[in-house]
Design an enzyme around this catalytic site. Structure first.
Site, PDB file in Angstrom:
ATOM      1  N   ASP A  13       0.749  -1.045  -0.314  1.00  0.00           N
ATOM      2  CA  ASP A  13      -0.140  -0.334  -0.127  1.00  0.00           C
ATOM      3  C   ASP A  13       0.914   1.467  -0.300  1.00  0.00           C
ATOM      4  O   ASP A  13       0.297   1.996   0.371  1.00  0.00           O
ATOM      5  CB  ASP A  13      -1.211   0.336   1.046  1.00  0.00           C
ATOM      6  CG  ASP A  13      -1.849  -0.984   0.873  1.00  0.00           C
ATOM      7  OD1 ASP A  13      -2.468  -1.599   0.631  1.00  0.00           O
ATOM      8  OD2 ASP A  13      -1.996  -1.581   2.485  1.00  0.00           O
ATOM      9  N   LYS A  16       1.978   2.068  -5.566  1.00  0.00           N
ATOM     10  CA  LYS A  16       2.378   1.520  -6.492  1.00  0.00           C
ATOM     11  C   LYS A  16       1.871   2.055  -7.940  1.00  0.00           C
ATOM     12  O   LYS A  16       2.587   2.762  -9.156  1.00  0.00           O
ATOM     13  CB  LYS A  16       2.482   0.179  -6.162  1.00  0.00           C
ATOM     14  CG  LYS A  16       3.702  -0.309  -4.588  1.00  0.00           C
ATOM     15  CD  LYS A  16       4.032  -2.168  -5.346  1.00  0.00           C
ATOM     16  CE  LYS A  16       2.670  -2.413  -4.199  1.00  0.00           C
ATOM     17  NZ  LYS A  16       2.437  -1.935  -3.216  1.00  0.00           N
ATOM     18  N   LYS A  18       0.531   4.989  -8.647  1.00  0.00           N
ATOM     19  CA  LYS A  18      -0.253   5.646  -8.851  1.00  0.00           C
ATOM     20  C   LYS A  18       2.287   5.989  -9.981  1.00  0.00           C
ATOM     21  O   LYS A  18       1.953   6.459 -10.596  1.00  0.00           O
ATOM     22  CB  LYS A  18       0.799   7.157  -8.177  1.00  0.00           C
ATOM     23  CG  LYS A  18       0.966   8.500  -8.362  1.00  0.00           C
ATOM     24  CD  LYS A  18       1.177   9.439  -6.599  1.00  0.00           C
ATOM     25  CE  LYS A  18       0.858  10.201  -6.890  1.00  0.00           C
ATOM     26  NZ  LYS A  18       1.481  11.847  -8.436  1.00  0.00           N
ATOM     27  N   ASN A  38      -5.246 -10.067  -3.987  1.00  0.00           N
ATOM     28  CA  ASN A  38      -5.378  -9.720  -2.192  1.00  0.00           C
ATOM     29  C   ASN A  38      -4.581  -8.269  -2.673  1.00  0.00           C
ATOM     30  O   ASN A  38      -4.232  -7.288  -1.422  1.00  0.00           O
ATOM     31  CB  ASN A  38      -4.265 -10.734  -1.619  1.00  0.00           C
ATOM     32  CG  ASN A  38      -2.841 -10.927  -2.340  1.00  0.00           C
ATOM     33  OD1 ASN A  38      -3.000 -11.123  -3.900  1.00  0.00           O
ATOM     34  ND2 ASN A  38      -2.162 -11.735  -2.049  1.00  0.00           N
ATOM     35  N   GLY A  40      -3.977  -4.422  -4.426  1.00  0.00           N
ATOM     36  CA  GLY A  40      -4.848  -3.114  -4.543  1.00  0.00           C
ATOM     37  C   GLY A  40      -3.715  -2.154  -4.568  1.00  0.00           C
ATOM     38  O   GLY A  40      -3.261  -1.235  -3.752  1.00  0.00           O
ATOM     39  N   HIS A  41      -4.760  -1.582  -6.077  1.00  0.00           N
ATOM     40  CA  HIS A  41      -4.002  -0.307  -6.512  1.00  0.00           C
ATOM     41  C   HIS A  41      -5.184   0.805  -7.108  1.00  0.00           C
ATOM     42  O   HIS A  41      -5.886   0.147  -7.910  1.00  0.00           O
ATOM     43  CB  HIS A  41      -3.492  -0.648  -8.109  1.00  0.00           C
ATOM     44  CG  HIS A  41      -2.205  -1.365  -8.385  1.00  0.00           C
ATOM     45  ND1 HIS A  41      -0.999  -1.659  -7.129  1.00  0.00           N
ATOM     46  CD2 HIS A  41      -2.145  -2.937  -8.745  1.00  0.00           C
ATOM     47  CE1 HIS A  41      -0.194  -2.617  -7.992  1.00  0.00           C
ATOM     48  NE2 HIS A  41      -0.879  -3.180  -8.134  1.00  0.00           N
ATOM     49  N   THR A  42      -4.511   1.548  -6.542  1.00  0.00           N
ATOM     50  CA  THR A  42      -5.724   2.946  -6.810  1.00  0.00           C
ATOM     51  C   THR A  42      -4.831   3.534  -7.702  1.00  0.00           C
ATOM     52  O   THR A  42      -3.744   4.012  -7.996  1.00  0.00           O
ATOM     53  CB  THR A  42      -6.011   3.489  -5.636  1.00  0.00           C
ATOM     54  OG1 THR A  42      -6.816   2.684  -4.782  1.00  0.00           O
ATOM     55  CG2 THR A  42      -7.463   4.871  -5.917  1.00  0.00           C
ATOM     56  N   GLN A 223       1.377  -6.283  -2.936  1.00  0.00           N
ATOM     57  CA  GLN A 223       1.855  -6.010  -1.383  1.00  0.00           C
ATOM     58  C   GLN A 223       3.422  -5.527  -1.563  1.00  0.00           C
ATOM     59  O   GLN A 223       3.523  -4.431  -1.917  1.00  0.00           O
ATOM     60  CB  GLN A 223       2.229  -7.413  -0.788  1.00  0.00           C
ATOM     61  CG  GLN A 223       0.655  -8.615  -0.434  1.00  0.00           C
ATOM     62  CD  GLN A 223       0.329  -9.385  -1.992  1.00  0.00           C
ATOM     63  OE1 GLN A 223       1.070  -9.868  -2.679  1.00  0.00           O
ATOM     64  NE2 GLN A 223      -0.682  -8.673  -2.289  1.00  0.00           N
ATOM     65  N   GLY A 301     -10.965  -2.812   2.362  1.00  0.00           N
ATOM     66  CA  GLY A 301     -11.850  -1.864   3.149  1.00  0.00           C
ATOM     67  C   GLY A 301     -11.519  -1.583   4.616  1.00  0.00           C
ATOM     68  O   GLY A 301     -12.281  -0.856   5.713  1.00  0.00           O
ATOM     69  N   ARG A 302      -9.765  -2.425   5.241  1.00  0.00           N
ATOM     70  CA  ARG A 302      -9.940  -2.511   6.042  1.00  0.00           C
ATOM     71  C   ARG A 302      -9.458  -0.691   6.467  1.00  0.00           C
ATOM     72  O   ARG A 302      -8.201  -0.858   5.497  1.00  0.00           O
ATOM     73  CB  ARG A 302      -9.270  -3.718   7.173  1.00  0.00           C
ATOM     74  CG  ARG A 302      -9.449  -4.735   6.669  1.00  0.00           C
ATOM     75  CD  ARG A 302      -9.080  -5.715   7.108  1.00  0.00           C
ATOM     76  NE  ARG A 302      -8.004  -6.191   6.346  1.00  0.00           N
ATOM     77  CZ  ARG A 302      -6.930  -7.391   6.433  1.00  0.00           C
ATOM     78  NH1 ARG A 302      -7.442  -8.326   7.310  1.00  0.00           N
ATOM     79  NH2 ARG A 302      -6.465  -7.681   5.230  1.00  0.00           N
ATOM     80  N   LEU A 331       4.007  11.967   0.640  1.00  0.00           N
ATOM     81  CA  LEU A 331       4.918  13.749   1.013  1.00  0.00           C
ATOM     82  C   LEU A 331       3.885  14.017   2.089  1.00  0.00           C
ATOM     83  O   LEU A 331       4.501  15.209   2.438  1.00  0.00           O
ATOM     84  CB  LEU A 331       6.507  14.045   0.489  1.00  0.00           C
ATOM     85  CG  LEU A 331       7.128  14.614   1.422  1.00  0.00           C
ATOM     86  CD1 LEU A 331       7.308  14.158   2.382  1.00  0.00           C
ATOM     87  CD2 LEU A 331       7.980  15.417   0.513  1.00  0.00           C
ATOM     88  N   ASP A 332       2.947  14.669   1.022  1.00  0.00           N
ATOM     89  CA  ASP A 332       2.640  15.503   1.400  1.00  0.00           C
ATOM     90  C   ASP A 332       0.964  16.065   2.572  1.00  0.00           C
ATOM     91  O   ASP A 332       0.647  16.534   3.357  1.00  0.00           O
ATOM     92  CB  ASP A 332       0.719  16.181   0.093  1.00  0.00           C
ATOM     93  CG  ASP A 332       0.790  15.381  -0.557  1.00  0.00           C
ATOM     94  OD1 ASP A 332       1.191  14.232  -0.471  1.00  0.00           O
ATOM     95  OD2 ASP A 332      -1.111  15.059  -0.290  1.00  0.00           O
ATOM     96  N   VAL A 413       3.419  14.270  -4.329  1.00  0.00           N
ATOM     97  CA  VAL A 413       3.150  15.540  -3.311  1.00  0.00           C
ATOM     98  C   VAL A 413       1.221  15.157  -3.504  1.00  0.00           C
ATOM     99  O   VAL A 413       1.082  16.414  -2.712  1.00  0.00           O
ATOM    100  CB  VAL A 413       3.467  16.289  -3.775  1.00  0.00           C
ATOM    101  CG1 VAL A 413       5.111  16.580  -3.326  1.00  0.00           C
ATOM    102  CG2 VAL A 413       3.339  17.153  -5.305  1.00  0.00           C
TER     103      VAL A 413
HETATM  104  P1  IMP Z   1      -2.679 -13.115   1.965  1.00  0.00           P
HETATM  105  O1  IMP Z   1      -1.806 -12.280   1.381  1.00  0.00           O
HETATM  106  O2  IMP Z   1      -4.311 -12.589   1.536  1.00  0.00           O
HETATM  107  O3  IMP Z   1      -2.541 -14.714   2.644  1.00  0.00           O
HETATM  108  O4  IMP Z   1      -2.544 -11.761   3.325  1.00  0.00           O
HETATM  109  C1  IMP Z   1      -1.617 -11.776   4.227  1.00  0.00           C
HETATM  110  C2  IMP Z   1      -1.321 -10.890   4.781  1.00  0.00           C
HETATM  111  O5  IMP Z   1      -0.754 -10.120   3.812  1.00  0.00           O
HETATM  112  C3  IMP Z   1      -2.506  -9.898   5.801  1.00  0.00           C
HETATM  113  O6  IMP Z   1      -1.553  -9.894   6.608  1.00  0.00           O
HETATM  114  C4  IMP Z   1      -2.830  -9.012   4.705  1.00  0.00           C
HETATM  115  O7  IMP Z   1      -3.331  -7.725   5.044  1.00  0.00           O
HETATM  116  C5  IMP Z   1      -1.726  -8.725   3.790  1.00  0.00           C
HETATM  117  N1  IMP Z   1      -1.527  -8.628   2.547  1.00  0.00           N
HETATM  118  C6  IMP Z   1      -2.166  -9.145   1.108  1.00  0.00           C
HETATM  119  N2  IMP Z   1      -1.986  -8.004  -0.020  1.00  0.00           N
HETATM  120  C7  IMP Z   1      -1.797  -6.616   0.853  1.00  0.00           C
HETATM  121  C8  IMP Z   1      -2.155  -5.741  -0.038  1.00  0.00           C
HETATM  122  O8  IMP Z   1      -2.242  -5.854  -1.041  1.00  0.00           O
HETATM  123  N3  IMP Z   1      -1.615  -4.078   1.276  1.00  0.00           N
HETATM  124  C9  IMP Z   1      -1.264  -4.732   2.737  1.00  0.00           C
HETATM  125  N4  IMP Z   1      -1.319  -5.865   2.697  1.00  0.00           N
HETATM  126  C10 IMP Z   1      -1.619  -7.136   2.016  1.00  0.00           C
END
Ligand code: IMP
Length: 427
Positions: A13, A16, A18, A38, A40-42, A223, A301-302, A331-332, A413
């Site tokens: 997170d 990446k 951007k 798993n 997430g890219h915005t 990740q 969404g956590r 940085l902003d 920024v």
């Molecule tokens: P899994 O990849 O779903 O098996 O989760 C294993 C660990 O990696 C957990 O702590 C997740 O929150 C974390 N995780 C998986 N994908 C991401 C991501 O894209 N960003 C941040 N944490 C991630």
């Protein structure tokens, strides 16, 4: 031979999307080499915001071929819902290539992920619940299902049988769940075969030929370094190798082909899920970072856990990935703090430690040693060059660069496409 790897230098997170977008127009192939939905890219393009979970961000650049490499795990239902969502918004997705050797996240892998986490109770990993770990476990156990298996019903049935044999014992006898029917799984998977067919390719051959023709290939890590199964904070990690070496195995290119490895580094630190995090904040500063930085997971969404910048981790990322550059993001978000603490080392059992300890126990006991850097209050979102930044922001960047062990070649920024300061070109 411009082959670049772009990966998260912390716990994911880092922004990446951007960074990939910055390179967008000049890149011929964007390749995902590990993980699955798993990630997430915005990506913000003009006034449009796209949240991608599985697809490489290159899918948004018209001239670019997006590739899902052999090291990725693919949930076909998610793949098609993501593709349909983009098509509905007018994005052409027809160039996508998927390795026939990529593994399929089956419905039973998702079930096993969820029940395992529930069973672990307070020791849970905090996975995204998408079936990532169990799918990689099947791959390593040699009972995985690959995309290519969807084109041979007899092989597919045998493989699903083999995979479910043990799992059904576990589900019914240990987890108290109903057994999963082989036929039902086979039918569901076969239902994707025709739709997937146009995308399936020998991506190893395609990418190596592209590199021979001097095309620009960008390997996009999901990740982050500290979530790597080998180099991360095991067991609180994901089940693949986001680190630079993963690009070689997960896409089938040799290490001699990689010319640059860029680490995406957030100006502070965040983490989702369980596990150690020395600079985590539990006070109003942590709350402010979360609020100002919009620190909420794109995939789950956590709320993300937030803390100050940790230079020990950044140095470690430089080492295990052989980083050539950093892209410093967000940085902003730090604008407005009078003093910004930066963790320069840890105190472990009364001793000062400069490098990330290999021992899990030591890392759990690590207390951050902070140095306070002077903050700034000026709006920096309009800065176009390094010189446009206030002196204290420049000094913050320079200090991070010095502590982290690789040059900072770009600075984010603001969330928009043009809110980036480019110091050295990545190409
Ligand atoms: P899994 O990849 O779903 O098996 O989760 C294993 C660990 O990696 C957990 O702590 C997740 O929150 C974390 N995780 C998986 N994908 C991401 C991501 O894209 N960003 C941040 N944490 C991630």
């Amino acid at each position: 031979m411009p082959a670049l790897v772009l990966l998260g230098a912390q716990w994911g997170d880092e922004g990446k999307g951007k960074a990939t977008d910055l390179l967008g127009g000049s890149v011929d192939y964007v390749v995902r080499y590990q993980g699955g939905n798993n990630a997430g890219h915005t990506v913000v393009v003009g006034d449009q915001k796209y949240a991608l979970h599985l697809l490489p961000s290159g899918i948004l650049s018209p001239g670019c071929t997006p590739v899902i490499g052999n090291g990725v795990v693919v949930d076909p239902s998610v793949l098609f819902s993501e593709l349909n969502g983009l098509n509905d918004r007018g994005v052409d997705t027809s160039k996508l290539l998927i390795s026939g050797n990529a593994h399929v996240i089956t419905p039973y892998n998702v079930t096993v992920d969820k029940v395992t986490e529930r069973f672990l109770g307070k020791r849970k990993i905090g996975t995204t619940g998408r079936g990532i770990g169990p799918t990689y476990a099947d791959k390593i156990n040699r009972v995985g299902i690959r995309i290519q298996d969807l084109y041979d019903e007899s092989i597919l049935t045998q493989k699903v049988e083999a995979a479910l044999d043990g799992k059904n014992q576990l589900l019914t006898k240990v987890f108290n769940r109903r057994a999963i029917e082989v036929e039902q799984v086979v039918e569901e998977l076969l239902g994707y075969a025709d739709k997937l067919k146009p995308y399936v390719a020998d991506t190893v051959l395609v990418l190596n030929q592209a590199l021979e023709q001097d095309k620009v290939v960008l390997f996009e890590g999901g990740q982050g370094t500290l979530l790597d199964i080998d180099h991360g904070t095991y067991p609180f990690v994901t089940s693949s190798n986001p680190t630079a070496g993963g690009a070689c195995t997960g896409a089938g290119v040799g290490p001699t082909k990689i010319s640059r490895v860029i680490g995406i580094l957030k100006a502070y630190t965040t983490r989702v899920g369980s596990g150690p995090f020395p600079t985590e904040l539990f006070d109003e500063d942590g709350e402010a970072l979360r609020r100002i930085g919009g620190e909420r997971g794109v995939t789950t969404g956590r709320d993300r856990r937030c803390g100050w910048f940790d230079a020990v981790i950044a140095r470690y990322a430089t080492r295990v990935n052989g980083l050539t550059d950093f892209f410093l993001t967000k940085l902003d978000v730090l604008t407005g703090w009078e003093q910004i603490p930066v963790c320069v080392a840890y105190e472990i059992d009364g001793k000062r430690v400069e490098e990330l300890p290999y021992s899990q126990t030591d890392f759990h006991h690590a207390k951050p040693i902070y140095e306070n850097l002077p903050g700034w209050s000026e709006d920096i979102t309009k800065a176009k060059t390094f010189a446009d930044l206030p002196k204290n922001a420049q000094d913050y960047v320079k200090a991070l660069e010095e502590m982290s062990g690789a040059p900072i070649s770009a600075i984010g920024v603001g969330p928009g496409r043009d809110e980036t300061i480019e110091i050295n070109s990545f190409l």
